[in-house]
Design an enzyme around this catalytic site. Structure first.
Site, short mmCIF file in Angstrom:
data_model
loop_
_atom_site.label_atom_id
_atom_site.label_comp_id
_atom_site.label_asym_id
_atom_site.label_seq_id
_atom_site.Cartn_x
_atom_site.Cartn_y
_atom_site.Cartn_z
N ASP A 22 28.15 55.78 33.34
CA ASP A 22 28.35 55.38 34.75
C ASP A 22 27.24 54.42 35.17
O ASP A 22 26.48 54.71 36.08
CB ASP A 22 28.40 56.61 35.66
CG ASP A 22 27.14 57.46 35.58
OD1 ASP A 22 26.41 57.37 34.58
OD2 ASP A 22 26.87 58.23 36.54
N ASP A 27 21.74 54.11 32.26
CA ASP A 27 22.91 53.93 31.39
C ASP A 27 22.89 52.54 30.75
O ASP A 27 23.25 52.37 29.59
CB ASP A 27 24.22 54.05 32.17
CG ASP A 27 24.36 55.35 32.91
OD1 ASP A 27 25.07 56.24 32.43
OD2 ASP A 27 23.78 55.47 34.01
N ASN A 51 26.95 57.33 39.19
CA ASN A 51 25.91 56.56 39.86
C ASN A 51 26.49 55.61 40.90
O ASN A 51 25.78 55.15 41.80
CB ASN A 51 25.12 55.76 38.83
CG ASN A 51 24.24 56.63 37.97
OD1 ASN A 51 23.73 57.64 38.43
ND2 ASN A 51 24.08 56.25 36.71
N THR A 136 26.79 60.09 29.40
CA THR A 136 25.59 59.95 30.21
C THR A 136 25.89 59.94 31.70
O THR A 136 25.01 59.63 32.51
CB THR A 136 24.81 58.67 29.84
OG1 THR A 136 25.65 57.53 30.05
CG2 THR A 136 24.36 58.73 28.39
N HIS A 251 16.53 58.35 31.85
CA HIS A 251 17.20 59.50 31.24
C HIS A 251 18.10 59.15 30.06
O HIS A 251 17.98 59.72 28.97
CB HIS A 251 18.07 60.20 32.30
CG HIS A 251 17.39 60.45 33.61
ND1 HIS A 251 16.52 61.50 33.81
CD2 HIS A 251 17.46 59.79 34.80
CE1 HIS A 251 16.09 61.48 35.06
NE2 HIS A 251 16.64 60.45 35.68
N ASP A 252 19.05 58.25 30.29
CA ASP A 252 20.22 58.16 29.42
C ASP A 252 19.95 57.66 28.00
O ASP A 252 20.58 58.13 27.06
CB ASP A 252 21.30 57.31 30.09
CG ASP A 252 21.83 57.98 31.35
OD1 ASP A 252 21.72 59.21 31.46
OD2 ASP A 252 22.36 57.27 32.22
#
Length: 323
Positions: A22, A27, A51, A136, A251-252
């Site tokens: 997303d 991402d 997102n 993700t 994060h992703d």
């Protein structure tokens, strides 16, 4: 799509991967890492709400792939909302477009008309060996794939998802955004019997884009490096304002790093469940690290990250992509 192996002689047998996402600044970095790595055969990118709206997420995925010339990667637009209830969106973190910050090229190609689940099914079933599904964003598309194509599980090696936490949340005090956004879908995946790996906030909060990391992106002196640095600038300002982070956790791409260089992460086997009903705790992941429940482990949970090695990997990928 794979890139040449700059690490030395010898061939790399890439892991076939589909990336459901997303985009989202983090991402976008995950897409770059998957495209650039010779250890990944990126068979498809599919999109979901999260997102931002699924329409914006799809446009963002196409723009990121256009930025690096990866026009051969099939893209499919997927879920506009969760299996149950209303859609939660993370524009409060990622901006109006979901990928605010630097100017980006307009998409040079279009998403496939058949949509995410069909694109996932084709990419998985046509591979010559089991495919790793990386998610993700909210995991709605993956749950729908497993429900609508029950026989496809035999062609999936594992599901690696970014979501949840062994500790606190971010969207609510206890729930991470992706798991909050569609806990019913995560429940489907956790109950599927497939091998599952969870990369939660407890791990990704170790992947901080510090000023030194951003300076290294800029020092590459490429279009992709400058774009990544500007992404981190926008993303970082959100994290400072919302959660008082000095540097944003990216994060992703930790999910892709787990496939490309497995030694960067450590794991614990645990029973993982997701809360579906709690008034204050809906979407919270319950991670039984100490075997307090009789249920057997159903996931491997990421625990520690070699942050220096992670950023070396990401920056090498960004450097490969140039521009």
């Amino acid at each position: 799509m794979t890139a040449p192996d700059a690490a030395g002689p010898g061939s790399v047998i890439p892991v076939p991967v589909v990336l459901d996402c997303d985009p989202g600044h983090d991402d976008a970095v995950a897409i770059l890492l998957a495209v650039a790595s010779p250890a990944v055969d990126l068979r498809a990118v599919t999109t979901t709400f999260g997102n931002c709206s699924v329409e914006d997420a799809t446009r963002n995925a196409l723009r990121v792939l256009t930025l690096v010339g990866a026009h051969d990667v099939p893209v499919g637009a997927g879920a506009a909302g969760p299996l149950r209830g209303e859609a939660a969106l993370g524009n409060y973190v990622h901006g109006v477009s979901g990928l605010d910050g630097p100017a980006m090229p307009e998409p040079a190609f279009a998403a496939r008309p058949e949509g995410a689940v069909a694109v996932l099914a084709e990419a998985v079933s046509s591979a010559d060996r089991p495919v790793t599904v990386v998610a993700t964003g909210p995991i709605t598309n993956v749950a729908t794939l497993l429900t609508e194509h029950p026989g496809i599980a035999g062609s999936i090696a594992e599901v690696v998802f970014m979501g949840g936490s062994t500790e606190r949340g971010n969207h609510t005090p206890t729930a991470e955004f992706n798991t909050f956004a569609d806990p019913e879908a995560l429940d489907v995946v956790l109950r599927s019997g497939l091998p599952v790996r969870m990369v939660g906030l407890n791990l990704t909060h170790q992947a901080l884009a510090t000023p030194d990391v951003v300076a290294r992106m800029l020092a590459l002196d490429t279009a992709v490096g400058r774009t990544c640095a500007e992404w981190m600038g926008f993303f970082g300002s959100s994290y400072r304002a919302l959660w008082e982070f000095e540097a944003p956790p990216v994060h992703d791409p930790c999910t892709i790093a787990a496939l490309v260089r497995p030694g960067l992460l450590t794991w614990r086997e645990a029973f993982v469940a997701v809360e579906l009903e709690g008034r204050w705790t809906r979407g919270t992941t319950v991670v039984d690290l100490h075997h307090r429940y009789p249920d057997p482990p159903n996931a491997r949970v990421a625990m520690t990250l070699d942050a220096e090695g992670f950023w070396d990997l990401v920056l090498d990928a960004v450097d490969r992509l140039g521009g």
